[in-house]
Design an enzyme around this catalytic site. Structure first.
Site, mmCIF file in Angstrom:
data_model
loop_
_atom_site.group_PDB
_atom_site.id
_atom_site.type_symbol
_atom_site.label_atom_id
_atom_site.label_comp_id
_atom_site.label_asym_id
_atom_site.label_seq_id
_atom_site.Cartn_x
_atom_site.Cartn_y
_atom_site.Cartn_z
ATOM 1 N N ALA A 169 0.824 -1.206 0.000
ATOM 2 C CA ALA A 169 0.000 0.000 0.000
ATOM 3 C C ALA A 169 0.859 1.257 0.000
ATOM 4 C CB ALA A 169 -0.937 0.003 1.204
ATOM 5 N N GLY A 201 1.382 -14.530 -1.281
ATOM 6 C CA GLY A 201 1.393 -15.112 -2.617
ATOM 7 C C GLY A 201 1.151 -14.063 -3.680
ATOM 8 N N ALA A 310 8.257 5.293 12.817
ATOM 9 C CA ALA A 310 7.372 6.427 13.090
ATOM 10 C C ALA A 310 6.801 6.282 14.496
ATOM 11 C CB ALA A 310 6.246 6.472 12.064
ATOM 12 N N ASP A 376 1.220 -0.083 14.633
ATOM 13 C CA ASP A 376 1.769 1.237 14.960
ATOM 14 C C ASP A 376 0.921 2.375 14.390
ATOM 15 O OD1 ASP A 376 3.672 -0.565 15.696
ATOM 16 O OD2 ASP A 376 5.293 0.277 14.506
ATOM 17 N N ARG A 436 -12.324 -18.453 4.517
ATOM 18 C CA ARG A 436 -11.225 -18.824 5.412
ATOM 19 C C ARG A 436 -11.680 -19.020 6.850
ATOM 20 N NH1 ARG A 436 -6.789 -14.439 3.131
ATOM 21 N NH2 ARG A 436 -6.120 -15.656 1.315
ATOM 22 N N HIS A 546 -4.942 -12.030 8.932
ATOM 23 C CA HIS A 546 -5.340 -10.674 8.543
ATOM 24 C C HIS A 546 -6.223 -10.059 9.622
ATOM 25 C CE1 HIS A 546 -5.954 -7.686 5.243
ATOM 26 N NE2 HIS A 546 -7.063 -7.418 5.906
ATOM 27 N N GLU A 575 -4.077 -2.582 5.049
ATOM 28 C CA GLU A 575 -4.588 -3.312 6.208
ATOM 29 C C GLU A 575 -4.696 -2.450 7.463
ATOM 30 O OE1 GLU A 575 -3.815 -7.593 8.535
ATOM 31 O OE2 GLU A 575 -2.475 -6.966 6.902
#
Length: 609
Positions: A169, A201, A310, A376, A436, A546, A575
């Site tokens: 991202a 993947g 950061a 974070d 999942r 995730h 994410e």
């Protein structure tokens, strides 16, 4: 794409160490390795022979072989002769080499986030030194002359856009911000770019893509939109899902045409999707994405500061104007003329945060995530008033290494629709292409909390997972996590699975394939009957993969505060954000997510006032 093999590797290293010690001292039957150059024992204070010596260690990707050059009691050079480490993690070996030469010592720190590579490399170097017959204590340590971490940094920097997090991202946002005329500084706390994207993947869900057209698969943005909502139990923000569905294909084409990402000529059918739509990058690895994104970022002038953590967002006049970060113990302020983008990923590797929001996700559950996934950015955003959403929704991936928690890409044979999942009793217990979270819960309910994936040689050849992921395949065979056997009985016996029941299960599944319908679990996709051996069975269990929750954003990737208003100057993508996937993310939607919203965040931050 690191994470988690330490316990097993440590035990292996101890064994290797004992073997090496016995080879040097036991019965005097084996002589030490002769150096390639003549030993120079010219009364050196250390009495360490000069020359070159080879050694081996076990890294994340397998054997690491090095050549160590010593001269007058000093480490002069370390060459890596052989390794299979993932790009990015392999850079850790150069970092450690610089530190060893700079300090004339093997007692240097491992590289954070590349623990397994670091351990394997250090073991290889020490193994080489053992062949001198000398002791490490005889090396005369020098004052640290500096490592690659010790580059010079100013106390302050300024750019139009400052981005925190150099995963998929962050890199995407950086490229788009630069393409829209902004100067960009990209901060990354790890020693390499990549984040979770690097070790993934890299599959990308894109409705209406070029391969679907070739195969005659009917698909649409609306169908993808409905799949995402349904997959997340309709807990998603429909507006964000609409943006993802509408722009997934064009962003996949952007990766292919503008960033030069190479995609394979086949797709995967991920669980929860209604059709096969997931593109696969070269070598079925996120390395292809990160290497091409990193290269492109450099070409468009993005400045990247690695090893830079950061710590805090700076707000002035109700606008985020800077990021306070730390590099080598030094505080640095990165000021942003236009905007700051948070792309720091999720919190799958932060046990405390996981348990805070979902007590079930405790220390008993392993994780597939990068060690850098510690939330974070979520914490920094919350500290300036950002609203957090869906933090309790944490996904596990159903088929992971039962010892380490790492993703098992050999298991992609499941997404090819050419395998079944069975339990200790030899019976199927879930649809193999379910979501999942559904499969994971079903696995946990089985004997031992594990599943066994079964497939045959024809499926292996068709999927090619043993070739695409050969290093992992060899590792799984070596560790007894995967068995290849001539008969079903032999394969079942290896894991103490009920062989007779497994044979009945296979026969029943073959009948379903013949009739074109799975009478037990209504498995989607094409049913392919098993033919003949050899047969394969792989043991696996769920691991945290995730975190669906995170910072609330709008469709322009602006961060929203607890009052429902935009936080000026602050954007987020990937994410680190929440409300896109609801309770559960469908496989291959993450890469689409980070690309679509990364591009949006980059463009809008570059245009901000």
């Amino acid at each position: 794409m690191g994470k988690r093999r330490m316990k097993m590797r440590k035990s292996k290293l101890v064994v290797l160490g004992l073997i090496a010690a016995l080879a040097l001292t036991g019965c005097g039957s084996k002589a030490k390795e002769e150096p390639k150059t003549s030993p120079d024992t010219d009364a050196t204070a250390t009495a360490i022979p000069s020359g070159t010596f080879t050694g081996e260690g076990e890294g994340k990707g397998g054997k690491i072989k090095v050549e160590l050059t010593l001269e007058n009691g000093e480490i002069k050079k370390i060459d890596v002769l052989e390794n299979n480490e993932t790009q990015g993690f392999a850079d850790a070996m150069q970092t450690i080499t610089d530190a060893m030469i700079g300090t004339n010592s093997f007692d240097v720190d491992s590289v954070s986030g590349a623990t397994l590579t670091s351990t394997g490399f250090k073991t290889a170097v020490e193994n080489a030194f053992e062949k001198t017959g000398a002791s490490k204590d005889q090396l005369v340590a020098k004052e640290a002359a500096g490592t690659s971490n010790k580059e010079e940094r100013e106390a302050a920097y300024t750019a139009d856009v400052v981005i925190v997090g150099a995963g998929g991202a962050g890199l995407t946002a950086a490229i788009e911000a630069a393409n829209n005329g902004a100067s960009v500084i990209l901060l990354e706390k790890m020693p390499m770019e990549g984040g979770n994207t690097l070790i993934s993947g890299g599959e990308y869900a894109a409705p209406g893509n070029w391969l679907q057209k070739e195969e005659g698969i009917e698909d649409s943005k609306d169908q993808f939109y409905e799949d995402i909502l349904k997959g997340g139990d309709y807990e998603n923000d429909p507006e964000l899902v609409r943006v993802l569905a509408d722009h997934a294909l064009e962003s996949a084409e952007w990766l292919k045409d503008e960033v030069n990402v190479t995609f394979e000529d086949y797709m995967l059918f991920f669980g929860g999707h209604s059709v096969k739509r997931s593109l696969v990058p070269k070598d079925a690895s996120g390395v292809e994405l990160i290497s091409k994104l990193t290269k492109k970022a450099g070409e468009v002038g993005v400045i990247t500061h690695l090893n830079t953590t950061a710590k805090e967002l700076v707000v002035e006049n109700d606008k985020v104007v800077a990021v306070k970060a730390e590099f080598d113990g030094k505080e640095i302020t990165y000021s942003a003329n236009k905007g700051v983008i948070l792309a720091t990923g999720g919190f799958g590797s932060n046990l405390e945060m996981r348990v805070k929001y979902n007590p079930e996700m405790n220390e008993k559950i392993l994780s597939t995530n990068s060690v850098g996934s510690t939330g974070d950015g979520i914490t920094m955003a919350e500290n300036v008033g950002a609203e957090l959403v869906d933090m309790q929704y944490i996904q596990t991936y159903p088929t992971c290494d039962p010892e380490l928690g790492t993703l098992l890409y050999v298991g992609d044979v499941r997404m090819e629709g050419r395998s079944i999942l069975v339990n200790k009793e030899g019976k199927r217990f879930v649809e193999e292409l379910e979501r999942r979270d559904v499969i994971s819960r079903a696995v946990v309910a089985q004997t031992g909390g594990v599943s066994y994936m079964f497939w045959d040689e024809a499926s292996m050849v068709a999927s090619g997972v043993n070739v695409k992921h050969q290093r992992e395949y060899d590792y799984l065979i070596e560790k007894g996590i995967l068995i290849k056997a001539d008969t079903i009985e032999e394969a079942a016996a290896f894991f103490d699975i009920d062989a007779e029941e497994l044979k009945k299960t296979v026969e029943k599944y073959n009948e379903y394939a013949k009739n074109g319908k799975d009478e037990e679990f209504n498995k989607r996709g094409t049913l392919t009957a098993f033919t003949g051996g050899p047969y394969y069975i792989m043991k696996s269990k769920p691991a945290i993969h995730h975190t669906m929750g995170g910072i609330k954003i709008n469709t322009d990737a602006n961060v929203i505060n607890t009052d429902g208003n935009i936080i000026k100057g602050l954007f987020a993508a990937g994410e680190v954000t929440g409300d896109i996937h609801g309770t559960n993310r469908l496989g291959s939607d993450a890469i689409a997510d980070i690309t679509v919203f990364g591009r949006i965040a980059g463009r809008n931050a570059a245009k901000a006032e």
